[in-house]
Design a protein around this motif. Structure first.
Motif, PDB file in Angstrom:
ATOM      1  N   THR A   1       1.308  -1.034  -0.441  1.00 39.96           N
ATOM      2  CA  THR A   1      -0.123  -0.224   0.062  1.00 39.96           C
ATOM      3  C   THR A   1       0.467   1.360   0.242  1.00 39.96           C
TER       4      THR A   1
ATOM      5  N   GLN B   1     -10.042  -6.315   0.713  1.00 36.18           N
ATOM      6  CA  GLN B   1     -11.081  -4.806   0.932  1.00 36.18           C
ATOM      7  C   GLN B   1     -10.879  -3.840   1.003  1.00 36.18           C
ATOM      8  N   THR B   2      -9.160  -3.677   2.096  1.00 35.24           N
ATOM      9  CA  THR B   2      -8.373  -2.874   2.235  1.00 35.24           C
ATOM     10  C   THR B   2      -7.029  -3.322   2.549  1.00 35.24           C
ATOM     11  N   TRP B   3      -5.900  -1.900   2.234  1.00 34.86           N
ATOM     12  CA  TRP B   3      -4.946  -2.820   1.902  1.00 34.86           C
ATOM     13  C   TRP B   3      -4.634  -4.049   1.199  1.00 34.86           C
TER      14      TRP B   3
END
Length: 283
Positions: A176, A195-197
């Motif tokens: 990221t 979903q994130t990172w």
């Protein structure tokens, strides 16, 4: 892997926000987290909490789909030595070891180190997946051909001078976060089971070529900002110049030069002129 940050008040606020956001990350990394818990020995009471704080760190597991992507982007293979900075529960090191790669994790939290070692033993890769309690800023990275990390930009930038001292061609992959004005050579985003990172950024440590060279009796002057080059050959500007590790290429008046850098020498081939081979020495 660990998500780490330095201790300023503003970043402490970011830490709390990241920790709350990690709940979403935990959901997308559920299979990997389950394997971590299953790997614990009977009688072991330590189970990490998503968002837990340590020495300048907050822990967040990298989704397995991104772990795989990071290793793929680095083109890591048997024969490489991978060092994971902030190795957490060991999942990236273990995954690399399962591919036949010698992998080593650097982790400051001793409980995490022991957990990672148990996970490696459960996965049957403890001989090639090793872990060390250490400060990443005090660790010798020179043997690495691949570096992986999940650190905030401030720490990436603090590490950057040491990374640029590594052997040209060493691959650095970040979950990221960027490296300041050192632009990545490649970046990609995972969309499945994440979903994130979910982004990976790759840098290839460039050779140091800035300065004046003698290329077959002509003067080659190069200016360098990381892997980006500009300059002249006998006062004619070079264009379309690239530097990928120790591989250099550039064009002058329609002639394309390609070659390899080896300390104070370069040699290679050219298209559009004769002779086809060329060499240069630092002058």
């Amino acid at each position: 892997m660990m998500l780490a940050l330095l201790g300023s008040s503003s970043q402490s606020k970011l830490l709390r926000r990241c920790a709350r956001g990690m709940a979403v990350l935990a959901a997308c990394a559920l299979p990997a987290l389950a394997s971590v818990q299953a790997a614990e020995k009977p009688g072991s009471s330590y189970v990490p909490d998503v968002g837990q704080e340590g020495k300048d760190v907050v822990w967040g597991p990298t989704p397995q789909s991104l772990v795989d992507k990071m290793i793929d982007m680095a083109k890591a293979a048997p024969g490489d030595t991978l060092i994971d900075l902030g190795s957490g529960d060991g999942r990236l090191v273990i995954t690399a070891a399962q591919r036949g790669i010698k992998a080593h994790g650097i982790e400051y939290n001793p409980d995490m180190v022991e957990l990672a070692r148990r996970n490696a033993q459960a996965a049957g890769v403890s001989r090639v997946a090793t872990f060390e309690k250490a400060d990443l800023f005090e660790t010798d990275l020179s043997r690495a051909t691949v570096i992986t990390l999940f650190l905030l930009p401030t720490i990436n930038e603090k590490l950057r001078p040491r990374l640029l001292e590594l052997k040209p061609g060493t691959r650095v992959v970040s979950n990221t976060f960027p490296m300041g004005d050192w632009r990545p050579d490649e970046q990609a985003t995972v969309t499945e089971q994440c979903q994130t990172w979910c982004s990976a950024l790759l840098w290839i440590v460039p050779a140091r070529v800035e300065g004046t060279w003698k290329l077959d009796g002509r003067e080659l002057k190069l200016a360098q900002q990381y892997q980006r080059l500009s300059g002249t050959l006998d006062a004619r500007p070079i264009d379309d110049a690239t530097l990928r590790g120790d591989e250099i290429s550039f064009s002058v008046n329609g002639v394309r030069y390609r070659g390899k850098v080896n300390g104070g020498t370069m040699q290679g081939t050219r298209a559009g002129a004769s002779p086809a081979s060329w060499s240069a020495v630092r002058g």
